[in-house]
Design an enzyme around this catalytic site. Structure first.
Site, PDB file in Angstrom:
ATOM      1  N   LYS A 176     -26.412  68.110 -39.738  1.00 18.21           N
ATOM      2  CA  LYS A 176     -26.031  67.662 -41.083  1.00 18.21           C
ATOM      3  C   LYS A 176     -25.849  66.150 -41.083  1.00 18.21           C
ATOM      4  O   LYS A 176     -24.928  65.636 -40.462  1.00 18.21           O
ATOM      5  CB  LYS A 176     -24.714  68.314 -41.534  1.00 18.21           C
ATOM      6  CG  LYS A 176     -24.435  68.029 -43.005  1.00 18.21           C
ATOM      7  CD  LYS A 176     -22.989  68.190 -43.394  1.00 18.21           C
ATOM      8  CE  LYS A 176     -22.155  66.960 -43.211  1.00 18.21           C
ATOM      9  NZ  LYS A 176     -22.516  65.797 -44.037  1.00 18.21           N
ATOM     10  N   GLU A 251     -18.415  61.425 -30.565  1.00 18.53           N
ATOM     11  CA  GLU A 251     -18.622  59.966 -30.544  1.00 18.53           C
ATOM     12  C   GLU A 251     -17.880  59.430 -31.758  1.00 18.53           C
ATOM     13  O   GLU A 251     -18.332  59.615 -32.893  1.00 18.53           O
ATOM     14  CB  GLU A 251     -20.116  59.635 -30.669  1.00 18.53           C
ATOM     15  CG  GLU A 251     -20.979  60.210 -29.580  1.00 18.53           C
ATOM     16  CD  GLU A 251     -20.893  59.410 -28.292  1.00 18.53           C
ATOM     17  OE1 GLU A 251     -20.236  58.361 -28.269  1.00 18.53           O
ATOM     18  OE2 GLU A 251     -21.492  59.862 -27.311  1.00 18.53           O
ATOM     19  N   CYS A 285     -20.167  50.932 -34.800  1.00 23.23           N
ATOM     20  CA  CYS A 285     -18.971  51.366 -34.080  1.00 23.23           C
ATOM     21  C   CYS A 285     -18.686  50.485 -32.868  1.00 23.23           C
ATOM     22  O   CYS A 285     -17.564  50.484 -32.373  1.00 23.23           O
ATOM     23  CB  CYS A 285     -19.102  52.827 -33.684  1.00 23.23           C
ATOM     24  SG  CYS A 285     -20.689  53.187 -32.970  1.00 23.23           S
ATOM     25  N   GLU A 385      -9.839  50.646 -37.302  1.00 22.81           N
ATOM     26  CA  GLU A 385     -11.245  50.336 -37.520  1.00 22.81           C
ATOM     27  C   GLU A 385     -11.441  49.755 -38.932  1.00 22.81           C
ATOM     28  O   GLU A 385     -10.951  50.313 -39.907  1.00 22.81           O
ATOM     29  CB  GLU A 385     -12.049  51.627 -37.382  1.00 22.81           C
ATOM     30  CG  GLU A 385     -13.514  51.369 -37.203  1.00 22.81           C
ATOM     31  CD  GLU A 385     -14.273  52.629 -36.822  1.00 22.81           C
ATOM     32  OE1 GLU A 385     -13.934  53.703 -37.326  1.00 22.81           O
ATOM     33  OE2 GLU A 385     -15.218  52.509 -36.031  1.00 22.81           O
TER      34      GLU A 385
HETATM   35  P1  NAD Z   1     -16.864  60.297 -41.269  1.00 22.31           P
HETATM   36  O1  NAD Z   1     -16.089  60.790 -40.122  1.00 22.31           O
HETATM   37  O2  NAD Z   1     -16.204  60.180 -42.579  1.00 22.31           O
HETATM   38  O3  NAD Z   1     -18.153  61.211 -41.519  1.00 22.31           O
HETATM   39  C1  NAD Z   1     -19.055  61.472 -40.485  1.00 22.31           C
HETATM   40  C2  NAD Z   1     -19.759  62.776 -40.791  1.00 22.31           C
HETATM   41  O4  NAD Z   1     -18.790  63.810 -40.796  1.00 22.31           O
HETATM   42  C3  NAD Z   1     -20.456  62.826 -42.145  1.00 22.31           C
HETATM   43  O5  NAD Z   1     -21.652  63.565 -42.030  1.00 22.31           O
HETATM   44  C4  NAD Z   1     -19.464  63.601 -43.008  1.00 22.31           C
HETATM   45  O6  NAD Z   1     -20.063  64.298 -44.070  1.00 22.31           O
HETATM   46  C5  NAD Z   1     -18.885  64.559 -41.993  1.00 22.31           C
HETATM   47  N1  NAD Z   1     -17.554  65.043 -42.329  1.00 22.31           N
HETATM   48  C6  NAD Z   1     -16.575  64.401 -43.012  1.00 22.31           C
HETATM   49  N2  NAD Z   1     -15.492  65.195 -43.126  1.00 22.31           N
HETATM   50  C7  NAD Z   1     -15.789  66.365 -42.504  1.00 22.31           C
HETATM   51  C8  NAD Z   1     -15.081  67.572 -42.288  1.00 22.31           C
HETATM   52  N3  NAD Z   1     -13.827  67.746 -42.720  1.00 22.31           N
HETATM   53  N4  NAD Z   1     -15.701  68.553 -41.600  1.00 22.31           N
HETATM   54  C9  NAD Z   1     -16.955  68.410 -41.140  1.00 22.31           C
HETATM   55  N5  NAD Z   1     -17.677  67.287 -41.330  1.00 22.31           N
HETATM   56  C10 NAD Z   1     -17.096  66.267 -41.990  1.00 22.31           C
HETATM   57  O7  NAD Z   1     -17.488  58.928 -40.759  1.00 22.31           O
HETATM   58  P2  NAD Z   1     -18.454  57.971 -41.558  1.00 22.31           P
HETATM   59  O8  NAD Z   1     -17.585  57.212 -42.481  1.00 22.31           O
HETATM   60  O9  NAD Z   1     -19.621  58.709 -42.079  1.00 22.31           O
HETATM   61  O10 NAD Z   1     -19.015  57.045 -40.382  1.00 22.31           O
HETATM   62  C11 NAD Z   1     -18.329  55.978 -39.877  1.00 22.31           C
HETATM   63  C12 NAD Z   1     -17.576  56.375 -38.633  1.00 22.31           C
HETATM   64  O11 NAD Z   1     -18.483  56.819 -37.631  1.00 22.31           O
HETATM   65  C13 NAD Z   1     -16.855  55.219 -38.016  1.00 22.31           C
HETATM   66  O12 NAD Z   1     -15.579  55.630 -37.625  1.00 22.31           O
HETATM   67  C14 NAD Z   1     -17.684  54.857 -36.810  1.00 22.31           C
HETATM   68  O13 NAD Z   1     -17.013  54.212 -35.785  1.00 22.31           O
HETATM   69  C15 NAD Z   1     -18.193  56.175 -36.390  1.00 22.31           C
HETATM   70  N6  NAD Z   1     -19.402  56.046 -35.569  1.00 22.31           N
HETATM   71  C16 NAD Z   1     -19.279  56.235 -34.221  1.00 22.31           C
HETATM   72  C17 NAD Z   1     -20.378  56.090 -33.408  1.00 22.31           C
HETATM   73  C18 NAD Z   1     -20.257  56.298 -31.927  1.00 22.31           C
HETATM   74  O14 NAD Z   1     -21.267  56.418 -31.262  1.00 22.31           O
HETATM   75  N7  NAD Z   1     -19.070  56.362 -31.375  1.00 22.31           N
HETATM   76  C19 NAD Z   1     -21.613  55.764 -33.950  1.00 22.31           C
HETATM   77  C20 NAD Z   1     -21.710  55.575 -35.330  1.00 22.31           C
HETATM   78  C21 NAD Z   1     -20.575  55.733 -36.138  1.00 22.31           C
END
Ligand code: NAD
Length: 497
Positions: A176, A251, A285, A385
């Site tokens: 997803k 991650e 990130c 962050e």
């Molecule tokens: P997010 O956690 O809000 O969402 C990430 C994904 O999770 C999306 O697909 C979202 O729809 C889904 N999601 C949200 N709530 C959920 C729930 N309750 N249950 C299941 N799925 C759910 O993060 P974001 O805002 O989309 O992305 C930014 C974040 O991602 C930042 O914190 C960044 O650091 C992190 N990130 C980490 C890496 C890494 O490799 N460590 C890489 C890229 C991004």
């Protein structure tokens, strides 16, 4: 203009349409809706998991060479649509077209190429007689159906990082993407189909995290949940996985320190800090977010960074002259702006930036490159962050203090140290608590090397052969080589028989 996919889910080799609420995909540089789709509900998610489970026995029985061949074909298919992928990535995220063309798309394709080769190189311990009476063999086996959830900052790259190690190792997957950036992942799925990857091996569902995402990761049929996103959502996902006993790969967020010692090449550090804090409008990130600079070089560093940040050209993401586009959404821009406002209210000063631009760009989710000084180590802007084009600079007096402050946050994804002293560099590499440490650089990644965090940045590695360890399980096969019914160790259990 690229042709966007005709529908929003890819299940069992068929493009389909979810039955849930209608969601828009918005170009954040203008606010225009470029695509709409219907979210996948629990029925679509269940169908995708079923398709992946049905495809698993045959796909897991293919040889590494067969999987490698399919992935080589996928690489070629992606090369064919590289420019369309770059334009679509830019349209749905607002990232500058140069970044999509020079980083996101070629990096993703290189990762596919890497896993096409790596599929044939699963490593393991040597078979042998570790007991005189037995031969021990190690099998490294796939897990089953992987349930994966990706974020919006690098949509294509995140899809590739999730799907490729999983299917190269013989698993099948349901992925997803983030609800606001589904397009390049669907184009990737179509390329998988053209490459001849069997129906059901790669399945894509789209929709909001709390609905579509939860339906996916809550299923007891998922052998492993692989999640990239924020630490807060990662923790919720971990609690669901704990309830089901599902294996996990997380991650999560980052807050990378950028440590400039007094002997550093200051020109290199200044250029590195601006590039590493503003890449992808800071929505990376591993982006440099906290520059700790020796007090003897602090003023020079701050002046240099501010001067260079002012030269960064904000503009339309499609313009090859643009250095920095908008943030991914107005919501994200407002979140970053509110965080900077709170930092300033609490005593920090914006040396440059600290606001959204006016004029033509006010119609998009833009925010100026921002350098803050005077923030407290314990403040929100240093500890949490930001995920925007914001760098905080803080002075330090001793090497020990620099390392202590650099490690003094919950995150541990990436860090860098800037010095010409080899001993200092080695000490920093050892002492910085992060999954990646750069010396005299900050940001580059490479398919052969792992990416993943420590502490609240999660666990498990993406990219590299290390990710096979995440997507496989080890089985020990111990075979008797004596052909004797009365084995010596039976004595311990029934001594007189
Ligand atoms: P997010 O956690 O809000 O969402 C990430 C994904 O999770 C999306 O697909 C979202 O729809 C889904 N999601 C949200 N709530 C959920 C729930 N309750 N249950 C299941 N799925 C759910 O993060 P974001 O805002 O989309 O992305 C930014 C974040 O991602 C930042 O914190 C960044 O650091 C992190 N990130 C980490 C890496 C890494 O490799 N460590 C890489 C890229 C991004």
């Amino acid at each position: 203009m690229p042709t966007y996919p005709p529908s929003s889910s890819y299940i069992a080799g068929e493009l389909g349409v979810g039955g849930g609420s209608e969601l828009p995909v918005v170009d954040p540089s203008t606010g225009a809706v470029i695509w709409t789709y219907r979210a996948d509900g629990s029925a679509s998610v269940a169908a995708a998991i079923e398709a992946a489970a049905d495809a698993y026995p045959d796909w897991s029985a293919t040889t590494p060479a067969e999987r490698s061949k399919a992935l080589q074909t996928l690489e070629t298919e992606l090369e064919w649509i590289a420019e369309e992928l770059a334009q679509t990535e830019t349209a749905q995220t607002g990232k500058p077209i140069r970044l999509s063309r020079e980083f996101d798309v070629p990096g993703s394709i290189d990762n596919v190429a890497f896993f096409a080769g790596a599929a044939r190189h699963l490593e393991g311990k040597a078979s042998g007689e570790y007991s005189a009476d037995h031969t021990s063999t190690i099998r490294r086996e796939s897990l089953g159906v992987i349930g994966s959830i990706a974020p919006w900052n690098y949509p294509l790259q995140m899809a590739v990082w999730k799907v490729l190690p999983a299917i190269a190792a013989g698993n099948t997957i349901v992925l997803k993407p983030a609800e606001n950036t589904p397009l390049t992942t669907l184009m990737f799925a179509e390329a998988c189909e053209r490459a001849g990857i069997p129906a059901g091996v790669v399945n894509i569902v789209n929709g909001p995290g709390p609905e579509t995402g939860q339906a996916l990761i809550s299923s007891p049929r998922i052998a492993m949940t692989s999640f990239t996103g924020s630490t807060a959502v990662g923790r919720q996902i971990a609690s669901v996985a704990a309830g089901n006993g599902t294996r996990l790969h997380l991650e999560l967020g980052g807050k990378a320190p950028f440590v400039v010692f007094d002997d550093a090449d200051l020109d290199a550090a200044v250029r590195g800090a601006v590039a590493a804090s503003l890449i992808n409008t800071g929505q990376d990130c591993t982006a440099a977010t906290r520059a700790y600079v020796h007090h003897s070089r602090f003023d020079e560093f701050v002046a240099g960074v501010a001067e260079l940040m002012k030269k960064v050209r904000l503009g339309a993401p499609t313009d090859p002259e643009t250095d920095q586009g908008p943030l991914v959404s107005f919501k994200q821009r407002d979140r970053v702006a509110a965080m900077v406002d709170r930092a300033i209210r609490d005593g920090a000063t914006a040396v440059t930036g600290g606001r959204a631009p006016e004029g033509e760009l006010a119609a998009g989710a833009y925010y100026e490159p921002t350098l803050l000084v005077g923030a407290d180590q314990r403040s929100e802007i240093v500890q949490d962050e930001t995920f925007g084009p914001v760098l905080v600079a803080l002075p330090f007096d001793s090497d020990d203090e620099a390392i202590r402050l650099a490690n003094d946050v919950p995150f541990g994804l990436a860090a860098s140290a800037w010095t010409r002293d080899v001993f200092r560099a080695q000490t920093a590499a050892r002492s910085l608590a992060a999954g990646t440490v750069w010396i005299n650089d900050h940001i580059p990644i490479i398919s052969e090397m792992p990416h993943g965090g420590m502490k609240s940045s999660g666990y498990g590695k993406d990219m590299s052969t290390y990710s096979f360890e995440e997507y496989t399980q080890v089985k020990h096969v111990m075979s008797d080589i004596t052909a004797v019914a009365a084995k010596p160790w039976h004595q311990t259990i029934f001594a007189n028989a």
